[in-house]
Enzyme design. Structure first.
Site, PDB file in Angstrom:
ATOM      1  N   ASP A  10       0.892  -1.733   0.323  1.00 11.85           N
ATOM      2  CA  ASP A  10       0.055  -0.025   0.183  1.00 11.85           C
ATOM      3  C   ASP A  10       0.706   1.155  -0.071  1.00 11.85           C
ATOM      4  OD1 ASP A  10      -0.128   1.151   3.454  1.00 11.85           O
ATOM      5  OD2 ASP A  10       0.131  -1.253   2.933  1.00 11.85           O
ATOM      6  N   ASP A  99      -9.297   3.134   6.139  1.00  8.30           N
ATOM      7  CA  ASP A  99      -8.633   3.156   7.292  1.00  8.30           C
ATOM      8  C   ASP A  99      -7.907   3.892   8.800  1.00  8.30           C
ATOM      9  OD1 ASP A  99      -6.305   3.840   8.680  1.00  8.30           O
ATOM     10  OD2 ASP A  99      -4.457   4.590   6.595  1.00  8.30           O
ATOM     11  N   GLU A 101      -7.116   4.470  12.686  1.00 11.72           N
ATOM     12  CA  GLU A 101      -6.069   3.872  13.236  1.00 11.72           C
ATOM     13  C   GLU A 101      -5.732   4.944  14.550  1.00 11.72           C
ATOM     14  OE1 GLU A 101      -2.180   4.197  11.626  1.00 11.72           O
ATOM     15  OE2 GLU A 101      -3.400   4.125   9.313  1.00 11.72           O
TER      16      GLU A 101
END
Length: 828
Positions: A10, A99, A101
């Site tokens: 990624d 995403d 986090e």
């Protein structure tokens, strides 16, 4: 680098120039490219990275970096789709990624916006809702639920490891310190495994290095169909372990609750979800019950074990996410869910215990967040305040049903039933249900129940209820009949039982409407002489083996009786009712050891059987000069004496003197001044006698006499010799008259004197007692120093001639002679 799966990478704007062919040659077969962040940033390299990876043959997709405190999940999902986050079922486009986090801007303020702590300053519930808002919007816009990229420790810290996200494929980030195939723990409440593992941020591939948890065909299927690779792997592995399932009857079908999938086989259906894994549901009562509850979309959820049979009564069970389904030939099949009821059933031995199998599903939503479930033995109820308890089928359950179950006054059960060979009782929040074969089962509510329990603990012979509570009596009261008596309640008095002889007596007075009113205490028995006592609003009822049942009425009489320790005290048990109409609005009541007398001015005091009461009786009781008693009989005086105070005086008693009255007045005052019975007079030895000269009175005492007249006051005569000489002179009617002082001793040679109206009596042991008459001889004796002078004490009374012209009196050391012509002369 892990030795399994398919490698991928990624990248983001930090890697603007990627040699995609080189990445392909290193084994990378998929790529994720950052498209956006928040609703304010897009990757300037996105198009080239996205197309570059595809040009070399990679399966690729886009990811969005969430800033959840910046804007809503729906807002950022729309921004993501508008800037490259779409999806098509072309076999080369990976599903979009969220995403989610660590906060990269923790503690910072940028352009006036404070980004918060590592959890973005949001609670677990707020973060969980944000993810669902993002996911629901993505599914609506693209047809795919997004992949969640996260770190296990951050997810657990900031979201609290919530359940319910198993339908989102998991991309977990974990960087081991040495080569391994173990990605470590995943957030276990929603997932049992991962789809993608980001194992390194430092190579071997560009950007971050990742591994697909499956083979290349699974990766392609994930891109094209949305079937999670874990579903394909785990359903396939389960089928291999259980060949009895036979051939497939359907392909894998996904899109079920929480991202689940299923596949049909000849021998059953294998169900899968990310959090439960793969297990078969086999046709039969358990499967039918599961489907009846809503299958995987119902409270049972997905299966978490295989079906297990061979239980009691041909029973089987299977565990599910939301509980266990049990079936037997005698009970049918039912779901029992985790919680207080299941814990209670487990504690009591599951289906092998006294409860047996469940016969209904768990039903919740009752009052006070309660639940219930039927079992072969009865109904188990639970609430937050009571826990779980069984109400057995039979008369207790029937009585509780008639009382309105948990919605009635009894409420939830608070303990299991307690039974013996002939009776059962069960406690509820609002009372008790009690049963015997002879009386049936009846509820006893609240305060009445507490009173009944207390009565039984005190061995009160109340027995079991024979009817329900009846209310609407005086003062908002209630009553309930029992085998051995009645329980009465009123808001003002509380609840108390009435039994036996007391109940019969109370009934004759008119129950709670009669002269006694409601009971205000439990009966106290095992008193002296097999007695019992019970208090009511308007009196205390008591009896003994030797005395009939009587009432001591509330107020001054009962207070007075209690002040003297009631049945164990000086009066003992009552032997008559209270009689009033005495002098000055007085009352009396007879007791085993005397009488209790009352008047408004004295209060209630005992008149105890004995010599003091006998004297008071002779004086006319309360109508006599002493009037009503003002104290009890008090003993422990000198020579074991006793006394009692009255409104008009005191009665003193000793063994040597018997009982005599001391009426208030000057004679009693003189006795008090002398030191009561411990003083110079001692105990009274006679009654007070009046009618003497000039209206005088006297009273004899152990050690003397008190004489009184209006002119002289009360004076004690305590010297025996002086009293004898005064008697010889004719007492108060003689030559000396009444005493005008007390006896005074301590003179020379132990002498004493006492003054009288018409003279003085002087005494010493050597001279005897002799009067000194006022006049010239007395004056001459006084002039030479009384008994301390040369003459000393008189040794004879004064004598005079018949014509009164001369007198003389002898003394220890001389003589005084007096003539009318010569006056008084002292002669040796």
């Amino acid at each position: 680098m892990p030795t399994f799966g398919i490698q991928g990478l990624d990248v983001s704007g930090h890697q603007p120039s990627v040699d995609w062919q080189h990445q392909w040659n290193m084994g990378a077969r998929f790529a994720y490219v950052k498209a956006s962040e928040g609703n304010y940033y897009t990757n300037p390299s996105y198009s080239s990275q996205y197309q570059g990876s595809r040009n070399v043959g990679m399966v690729r997709g886009a990811y969005h970096f969430a800033i959840p405190n910046w804007s809503s999940g729906a807002d950022q999902a729309r921004y993501f789709v508008q800037n490259g986050g779409g999806w098509t079922a072309d076999g080369y486009t990976m599903p979009p990624v969220l995403d989610f986090e660590f906060n990269p801007y923790e503690g910072r303020t940028i352009n006036g916006f404070y980004f918060g702590n590592t959890c973005y300053g949001m609670s677990p519930a707020q973060l969980g809702s944000w993810v669902r808002d993002f996911g629901n919007t993505m599914q609506s816009l693209t047809g795919r639920v997004p992949v969640i990229y996260t770190n296990t420790s951050w997810w657990n810290q900031c979201l609290g490891n919530p359940s319910g996200f198993g339908d989102y494929p998991l991309w977990v980030a974990a960087y081991p310190s040495s080569p391994t195939n173990n990605a470590g723990p995943v957030p276990s409440a929603s997932w049992s495994t991962y789809s993608i593992w980001q194992y390194s941020s430092t190579g071997p591939l560009a950007g971050d290095s990742n591994v697909w948890n499956g083979d290349y065909s699974g990766l392609k299927a994930f891109a094209s169909s949305g079937i999670p690779p874990a579903a394909t792997q785990q359903i396939g592995a389960y089928r291999s372990s259980y060949p009895a399932l036979g051939n497939t009857t359907t392909s894998i079908v996904c899109g079920l609750a929480n991202g689940g999938c299923y596949q049909g086989f000849q021998g059953g259906t294998v169900m899968w979800s990310g959090s439960s894994g793969a297990f078969a549901v086999i046709a039969g009562p358990v499967a039918a019950a599961w489907r009846a509850t809503g299958a995987e979309g119902g409270p049972a959820g997905y299966p978490t074990s295989d079906i297990v049979c061979g239980l009691k009564d041909n029973g089987c069970f299977q565990n599910f996410q939301g509980g266990s389904i049990l079936s037997s030939s005698t009970s049918g099949a039912a779901l029992i869910q985790p919680g207080a009821i299941r814990d209670y059933w487990a504690k009591n031995g599951y289906e092998n215990g006294p409860l047996g199998y469940p016969t209904s599903n768990t039903t919740c939503g009752l009052r006070l967040s309660g639940c219930f479930q039927l079992f072969q033995a009865g109904s188990v109820l639970s609430s937050s305040s009571t826990g779980a308890q069984l109400v057995k089928s039979g008369p207790i359950l029937d009585a509780w049903s008639r009382a309105g179950f948990e919605n009635g006054l009894l409420g939830y059960p608070s303990a299991d039933a307690t039974c013996d060979a002939t009776s059962c009782t069960q406690s509820f929040v609002g009372g008790v249900v009690a049963w015997t074969g002879a009386s049936g089962a009846w509820p006893i509510f609240m305060g009445m129940a507490d009173s009944w329990k207390s009565a039984r603990s005190q061995s009160v012979p109340i027995g079991f209820p024979i009817g329900t509570e009846v209310c609407g009596i005086r003062g908002g009261g209630c009553f309930q009949l029992f085998q051995g008596g009645t329980l009465l309640f009123s808001p003002a008095t509380g609840a108390f039982p009435v039994t036996g002889r007391t109940l019969d007596y109370w009934q004759k007075t008119g129950f709670e409407n009669g002269s006694l009113g409601y009971p205000t205490s439990f009966a106290v028995c095992n008193l002296p002489d097999s007695g019992c006592l019970q208090s009511f609003e308007h009196g205390t009822v008591t009896y003994s083996a030797a005395t009939s049942i009587q009432t001591v009425t509330a107020g001054a009489m009962r207070d007075g009786w209690n002040a003297y320790d009631s049945v164990t005290g000086s009066l003992g048990y009552p032997t008559s009712p209270k009689y009033c109409g005495l002098a000055n609005d007085g009352c009396f009541q007879m007791f085993a050891k005397g009488a209790l007398m009352y008047s408004p001015s004295t209060g209630a005091h005992p008149s105890l059987n004995g010599p003091i009461r006998d004297l008071w009786q002779r004086e006319g009781f309360e109508n006599g000069r002493l009037g009503y008693p003002a104290s009890t009989v008090l003993c422990g005086l000198r020579n074991s004496g006793c006394f009692q105070n009255y409104l008009g005086g005191s009665v003193m008693w000793s063994q040597a003197t018997d009982a005599h009255a001391l009426h208030f007045g000057p004679i009693r005052d003189a006795w008090v001044k002398s030191g009561f019975e411990n003083g110079s007079l001692g105990y009274p030895a006679s009654a007070q006698i009046c009618g003497l000269r000039d209206g005088g009175c006297f009273q004899n005492f152990e050690k003397g006499t008190v004489m009184w007249s209006p002119q002289t006051g009360a004076q004690p005569v305590t010297s025996a010799a002086i009293q004898t000489r005064w008697a010889q002179a004719g007492f108060e009617s003689g030559s000396l008259g009444y005493p005008t002082s007390g006896s005074v001793c301590g003179l020379r040679n132990g002498g004493c004197f006492q003054n009288f109206e018409k003279g003085t009596i002087m005494w010493s042991a050597a001279s005897g007692a002799h009067p000194m008459v006022p006049g010239p001889i007395q004056q001459a004796w006084a002039g030479q120093g009384f008994e301390n002078g040369t003459l000393g004490y008189p040794t004879a009374p004064q004598t005079c001639t018949t014509d009164g012209q001369s007198c003389a009196q002898t003394f220890q050391s001389g003589r005084i002679e007096w003539t009318a012509l010569g006056g008084a002369k002292i002669r040796p």
